[in-house]
Write a protein that holds these residues in place. Sequence first.
Motif, PDB file in Angstrom:
ATOM      1  N   VAL A 123       0.859  -1.188   0.000  1.00  0.00           N
ATOM      2  CA  VAL A 123       0.000   0.000   0.000  1.00  0.00           C
ATOM      3  C   VAL A 123       0.898   1.241   0.000  1.00  0.00           C
ATOM      4  O   VAL A 123       1.859   1.318   0.773  1.00  0.00           O
ATOM      5  N   ILE A 124       0.564   2.192  -0.851  1.00  0.00           N
ATOM      6  CA  ILE A 124       1.389   3.387  -1.039  1.00  0.00           C
ATOM      7  C   ILE A 124       0.578   4.632  -0.702  1.00  0.00           C
ATOM      8  O   ILE A 124      -0.559   4.789  -1.155  1.00  0.00           O
ATOM      9  N   GLY A 125       1.162   5.512   0.094  1.00  0.00           N
ATOM     10  CA  GLY A 125       0.525   6.771   0.445  1.00  0.00           C
ATOM     11  C   GLY A 125       0.713   7.816  -0.632  1.00  0.00           C
ATOM     12  O   GLY A 125       1.454   7.613  -1.599  1.00  0.00           O
ATOM     13  N   ALA A 139       0.782  10.779   7.004  1.00  0.00           N
ATOM     14  CA  ALA A 139       0.191  10.033   5.887  1.00  0.00           C
ATOM     15  C   ALA A 139       0.700   8.598   5.862  1.00  0.00           C
ATOM     16  O   ALA A 139      -0.060   7.653   5.611  1.00  0.00           O
ATOM     17  N   ILE A 140       1.989   8.421   6.121  1.00  0.00           N
ATOM     18  CA  ILE A 140       2.581   7.084   6.156  1.00  0.00           C
ATOM     19  C   ILE A 140       1.987   6.269   7.306  1.00  0.00           C
ATOM     20  O   ILE A 140       1.577   5.117   7.130  1.00  0.00           O
ATOM     21  N   GLU A 141       1.915   6.897   8.472  1.00  0.00           N
ATOM     22  CA  GLU A 141       1.390   6.209   9.654  1.00  0.00           C
ATOM     23  C   GLU A 141      -0.084   5.835   9.471  1.00  0.00           C
ATOM     24  O   GLU A 141      -0.522   4.763   9.904  1.00  0.00           O
ATOM     25  N   MET A 142      -0.838   6.691   8.840  1.00  0.00           N
ATOM     26  CA  MET A 142      -2.281   6.506   8.677  1.00  0.00           C
ATOM     27  C   MET A 142      -2.630   5.167   8.030  1.00  0.00           C
ATOM     28  O   MET A 142      -3.612   4.524   8.393  1.00  0.00           O
ATOM     29  N   ALA A 145       2.023   2.790   5.361  1.00  0.00           N
ATOM     30  CA  ALA A 145       2.435   2.773   3.958  1.00  0.00           C
ATOM     31  C   ALA A 145       3.781   2.104   3.758  1.00  0.00           C
ATOM     32  O   ALA A 145       4.716   2.278   4.552  1.00  0.00           O
ATOM     33  N   ASP A 146       3.883   1.354   2.656  1.00  0.00           N
ATOM     34  CA  ASP A 146       5.159   0.733   2.268  1.00  0.00           C
ATOM     35  C   ASP A 146       6.022   1.714   1.478  1.00  0.00           C
ATOM     36  O   ASP A 146       7.220   1.499   1.306  1.00  0.00           O
ATOM     37  N   GLY A 147       5.416   2.772   0.989  1.00  0.00           N
ATOM     38  CA  GLY A 147       6.094   3.822   0.252  1.00  0.00           C
ATOM     39  C   GLY A 147       5.174   5.025   0.204  1.00  0.00           C
ATOM     40  O   GLY A 147       3.988   4.923   0.512  1.00  0.00           O
ATOM     41  N   SER A 182      11.312   6.646   6.619  1.00  0.00           N
ATOM     42  CA  SER A 182      11.749   5.250   6.707  1.00  0.00           C
ATOM     43  C   SER A 182      11.270   4.405   5.532  1.00  0.00           C
ATOM     44  O   SER A 182      11.625   3.232   5.423  1.00  0.00           O
ATOM     45  N   VAL A 183      10.439   4.975   4.655  1.00  0.00           N
ATOM     46  CA  VAL A 183       9.945   4.233   3.490  1.00  0.00           C
ATOM     47  C   VAL A 183      10.395   4.941   2.214  1.00  0.00           C
ATOM     48  O   VAL A 183      10.670   6.145   2.228  1.00  0.00           O
ATOM     49  N   PRO A 184      10.479   4.215   1.104  1.00  0.00           N
ATOM     50  CA  PRO A 184      10.885   4.837  -0.162  1.00  0.00           C
ATOM     51  C   PRO A 184       9.934   5.936  -0.613  1.00  0.00           C
ATOM     52  O   PRO A 184       8.715   5.844  -0.415  1.00  0.00           O
ATOM     53  N   VAL A 185      10.505   6.963  -1.217  1.00  0.00           N
ATOM     54  CA  VAL A 185       9.736   8.069  -1.788  1.00  0.00           C
ATOM     55  C   VAL A 185       9.631   7.874  -3.295  1.00  0.00           C
ATOM     56  O   VAL A 185      10.635   7.638  -3.975  1.00  0.00           O
ATOM     57  N   ILE A 186       8.406   7.950  -3.789  1.00  0.00           N
ATOM     58  CA  ILE A 186       8.145   7.878  -5.228  1.00  0.00           C
ATOM     59  C   ILE A 186       7.654   9.248  -5.666  1.00  0.00           C
ATOM     60  O   ILE A 186       6.623   9.730  -5.174  1.00  0.00           O
TER      61      ILE A 186
END
Length: 342
Positions: A123-125, A139-142, A145-147, A182-186
């Motif tokens: 799941v991606i934010g 947004a990641i915590e909500m 998110a894996d990215g 802590s997760v990849p940024v796209i």
Amino acid sequence: MDGKKINPRKLRKKQHIEMFLKTSSNNSTGFEDIILENNSLPEMDFDTIDTSCTFLGKKLDYPIIINAITGGFDEGIKINLQLARLAKRYNLAMAVGSQTIAIDSSEYKSFEIVREVMEDKVVIGNLSANSPYKNVLKAIEMIEADGIQLHLNVPQEMCMKEGDRNFKGILSNIKYISENTSVPVIVKEVGFGMSKKVAEKLFDVGINYIDIGGKGGTNFIAIEDERDENMDFSEFHSWGIPTAESLIKCREISRELNIITSGGITKAEEIVKSLCLGSKMIGISGIILRKLIKEGYESAERFLNDLLYKVKMIMIFVGSETIDELQHIPVIIGGELKNRKA
């Protein structure tokens, strides 16, 4: 009317879906100029074709993302619930729509439902690339998110009555977020195509994932044009870089740059062509949303099932047993793309 004031951002989300259904893109993605060589002797068994890949540290059954669409209003709960069901059914990745509304007004449910349905799948934010760092963390915590997608949508903002007008400092903001999450940024374009020059700037500041979001799919200038009764933006409806051209140019930068191809992808052939041209993942959104809303969940599921089957068919046509092998399939560039590439 009960006199209750409607959240302007929630109203806009709803209008975007309504206008999306009313508008259609006449712009070419450029994939008609890409030719794959037919392999008359593939020496393959259809049943042993492996379409799996690893993305953001997790295994997927296909290199496909049901890309950012919506969230933050009542109808968005049902839409995201059904999209998540589809993604989980076929073990695809899924990106939620912009979470800004949830951060501003606690409209969490339409986003949280995606993680609830997807469980441990990818799941991606999604937030604007000029969002404050604290909002990105939220947004990641909500959605665990894996990215996180940070979207770029300058033409849309400029055509949006309530849109941003200041685009200074976005690259440095992206760099800071990338270095501190802590997760990849796209970094994602939303339908106007990412140029090689911009992709190089992003790669130089440490961004390893870009979603080129090329011209040929959902046209947010046309959507905003429908919303604005005071100004005509029709002269910009063809603005942008076609998806195939953006992919070809950005692929020249580095093999270490993970390119996600989106922007008008509706057919299995476009998916395979994108992978042969060096794309890591494929983002699909508009065609699935249209099927879902106009024809229902079963129609969207049937479309997706057929699409994935046809991907494997084309892998037989070109003689590739795995997704990685597609990177070595000969590609012929013709038509207008060839002329512009020369």
